[in-house]
Design an enzyme around this catalytic site. Structure first.
Site, PDB file in Angstrom:
ATOM      1  N   ASP A  96      27.716  62.279  58.578  1.00  0.00           N
ATOM      2  CA  ASP A  96      26.902  62.402  59.784  1.00  0.00           C
ATOM      3  C   ASP A  96      26.009  63.637  59.656  1.00  0.00           C
ATOM      4  O   ASP A  96      26.433  64.685  59.186  1.00  0.00           O
ATOM      5  CB  ASP A  96      27.799  62.513  61.025  1.00  0.00           C
ATOM      6  N   ILE A  97      24.754  63.492  60.102  1.00  0.00           N
ATOM      7  CA  ILE A  97      23.783  64.586  59.987  1.00  0.00           C
ATOM      8  C   ILE A  97      24.123  65.733  60.942  1.00  0.00           C
ATOM      9  O   ILE A  97      23.680  66.868  60.729  1.00  0.00           O
ATOM     10  CB  ILE A  97      22.351  64.045  60.244  1.00  0.00           C
TER      11      ILE A  97
ATOM     12  N   HIS B 158      28.270  51.137  63.942  1.00  0.00           N
ATOM     13  CA  HIS B 158      28.790  52.161  63.032  1.00  0.00           C
ATOM     14  C   HIS B 158      30.103  52.684  63.575  1.00  0.00           C
ATOM     15  O   HIS B 158      30.329  52.723  64.782  1.00  0.00           O
ATOM     16  CB  HIS B 158      27.794  53.306  62.843  1.00  0.00           C
TER      17      HIS B 158
ATOM     18  N   HIS C  91      32.463  56.059  63.535  1.00  0.00           N
ATOM     19  CA  HIS C  91      32.592  57.489  63.234  1.00  0.00           C
ATOM     20  C   HIS C  91      34.017  57.723  62.737  1.00  0.00           C
ATOM     21  O   HIS C  91      34.977  57.267  63.374  1.00  0.00           O
ATOM     22  CB  HIS C  91      32.427  58.333  64.496  1.00  0.00           C
TER      23      HIS C  91
ATOM     24  N   ASN D 259      30.954  53.834  69.421  1.00  0.00           N
ATOM     25  CA  ASN D 259      30.362  53.860  70.752  1.00  0.00           C
ATOM     26  C   ASN D 259      29.572  52.575  70.983  1.00  0.00           C
ATOM     27  O   ASN D 259      28.832  52.134  70.112  1.00  0.00           O
ATOM     28  CB  ASN D 259      29.449  55.080  70.891  1.00  0.00           C
TER      29      ASN D 259
ATOM     30  N   GLN E  79      26.039  55.483  72.932  1.00  0.00           N
ATOM     31  CA  GLN E  79      25.570  54.995  71.626  1.00  0.00           C
ATOM     32  C   GLN E  79      24.095  55.337  71.505  1.00  0.00           C
ATOM     33  O   GLN E  79      23.298  55.003  72.385  1.00  0.00           O
ATOM     34  CB  GLN E  79      25.768  53.482  71.517  1.00  0.00           C
TER      35      GLN E  79
END
Ligand code: 5GP
Ligand code: ZN
Length: 113
Positions: free
Chosen positions: A29-30, A99, A101, A86, A93
């Protein structure tokens, strides 16, 4: 279609890829919310869990197995980790491509905010 995670999944937008196979990709994750925070996404565009069809079920089983393998590879099995997906507005979301997490490396609270 202009979808960020489709672009990452097909290598058109760079990301720190930690796993790729025929059906899914995993990348960091960024904006990590834990010492380990990566995302696993199916390559096929599915907006969220709410949109899963019969045809997606095998891929989703595969995605869960990959999550377990990668979490173990990252050393998360001993102390545990959280898997979150989410769905929609109330869950916040922000990227409308399914996706998961995977968050680990610290203790977490329950219930989530
Ligand atoms: P959501 O809020 O939809 O559940 O999660 C989207 C996640 O994608 C967020 O945690 C956010 O930090 C991450 N994200 C958004 N844009 C990018 C990007 O360009 N690259 C990567 N690696 N992660 C991103
Ligand atoms: Zn997409």
């Amino acid at each position: 279609m202009d979808c960020l995670f489709c672009e990452i999944a097909h290598g058109r937008v760079p990301a720190e890829i930690i796993h790729e196979d025929e059906y899914c990709v995993a990348f960091n994750d960024i904006n990590p919310q834990a010492p380990v925070h990566f995302l696993v996404v199916p390559k096929h565009h599915i907006p969220s869990i709410a949109d899963i069809t019969e045809a997606d079920q095998r891929i989703l089983g595969h995605v869960l197995k990959i999550i377990a393998i990668l979490a173990n590879d990252k050393g998360l099995n001993e102390n545990g980790y959280r898997v979150v997906s989410n769905v929609g507005r109330n869950a916040q979301q922000t990227v409308p491509h399914l996706h998961f997490h995977i968050l680990g490396g610290r203790s977490m609270n329950w219930p989530p905010g």
